[in-house]
Design an enzyme around this catalytic site. Sequence first.
Site, PDB file in Angstrom:
ATOM      1  CD  GLN A 127     -10.104  -7.797   9.220  1.00 49.21           C
ATOM      2  OE1 GLN A 127     -10.309  -8.971   8.899  1.00 49.21           O
ATOM      3  NE2 GLN A 127      -9.765  -7.455  10.435  1.00 49.21           N
ATOM      4  CG  ASP A 148     -16.003 -12.529  10.549  1.00 49.81           C
ATOM      5  OD1 ASP A 148     -15.083 -12.966  11.258  1.00 49.81           O
ATOM      6  OD2 ASP A 148     -15.885 -11.583   9.760  1.00 49.81           O
ATOM      7  CE  LYS A 191      -9.052 -12.250  10.232  1.00 57.48           C
ATOM      8  NZ  LYS A 191     -10.132 -11.259  10.275  1.00 57.48           N
TER       9      LYS A 191
HETATM   10  N1  GUN Z   1     -11.907  -6.846  12.859  1.00 57.15           N
HETATM   11  C1  GUN Z   1     -11.396  -7.180  14.068  1.00 57.15           C
HETATM   12  N2  GUN Z   1     -11.688  -8.465  14.370  1.00 57.15           N
HETATM   13  C2  GUN Z   1     -12.405  -8.944  13.317  1.00 57.15           C
HETATM   14  C3  GUN Z   1     -12.981 -10.206  13.037  1.00 57.15           C
HETATM   15  O1  GUN Z   1     -12.919 -11.166  13.822  1.00 57.15           O
HETATM   16  N3  GUN Z   1     -13.619 -10.306  11.841  1.00 57.15           N
HETATM   17  C4  GUN Z   1     -13.721  -9.258  10.972  1.00 57.15           C
HETATM   18  N4  GUN Z   1     -14.395  -9.456   9.838  1.00 57.15           N
HETATM   19  N5  GUN Z   1     -13.194  -8.084  11.216  1.00 57.15           N
HETATM   20  C5  GUN Z   1     -12.536  -7.926  12.372  1.00 57.15           C
END
Ligand code: GUN
Length: 285
Positions: free
Chosen positions: A97, A120, A53
């Site tokens: 995350q 998100d 990311k």
């Molecule tokens: N953990 C696994 N997939 C995601 C996601 O799309 N966003 C976040 N914040 N954590 C994750």
Amino acid sequence: MAAQIIDGKAIAAKARKALLPRVEALKAKGIAPNLTVILVGDDPASAVYVRNKERAAKELGFLGGVLRLPAETGQEELLTLIKHLNDDEQVHGILVQLPLPGHILESAVLAAISPQKDVDGFHAVNAGRLMAGRPLFAPCTPKGVMRLLAESGIETRGKNAVVVGRSNIVGKPMAMLLLQADCTVTIAHSKTQNLAALCAGADLLVAAIGRPKFITTEMVKEGAVVIDVGINRVGEKKLVGDVDFDGASKKASFITPVPGGVGAMTIAMLMENTVEAAERALAPC
Ligand code: GUN
């Protein structure tokens, strides 16, 4: 029938490229999209996702970055940090995350993020807006699946869609987006009876279970569209999806590979949501 393989990497690259002029237009007005990611602890898979990311955001010229916090970080400390980021006008997107260490209540953390900065799409307000058909931010993975379908010219109207998996991150929002796209949607899960027969009746099958090769050839209808959201690590390095690709690809009309399918889309859609957040900050709706 040999399935057409949906090239998620190429479609994700196209989606990211399409953001460049929007980023330039924002910069011309003195705004650089800012995505701030919070990573608590040292879960190895999360570390990889967050690095990816971070790289994508840098490539697009975003500001922000990753705040890496120790696993012992307290919930109150994390909530205070989120409040600070909510109040910072320079920050457009906040992402915490998941998963979080066990002593931190995930729901409290997600509820603390301003819905306007929740790129998100996990805040209850954004989940509710999605359900009401007025999404502010659609969660990135299901949004990415919808983009793969659109870019592949796949008609959704009237199709029988089966989503296997009922998580808040993928299964539930996926079902909402497919419903909005005029599918007839069934959400299946680990307690579903006659799962194999249900899947075998699907025109569009989305697998988001998190179990390697759970969807076998017999569970795929001839000519179905098969979308594999699973990313399962087997052994040291190998990644496999939730679908038995070799068998399913002989029956499906379209199929996503793992890797190279849905995974790349999640990050591209996160970048898109961040640009949208920055654009809205400029012209609030
Ligand atoms: N953990 C696994 N997939 C995601 C996601 O799309 N966003 C976040 N914040 N954590 C994750």
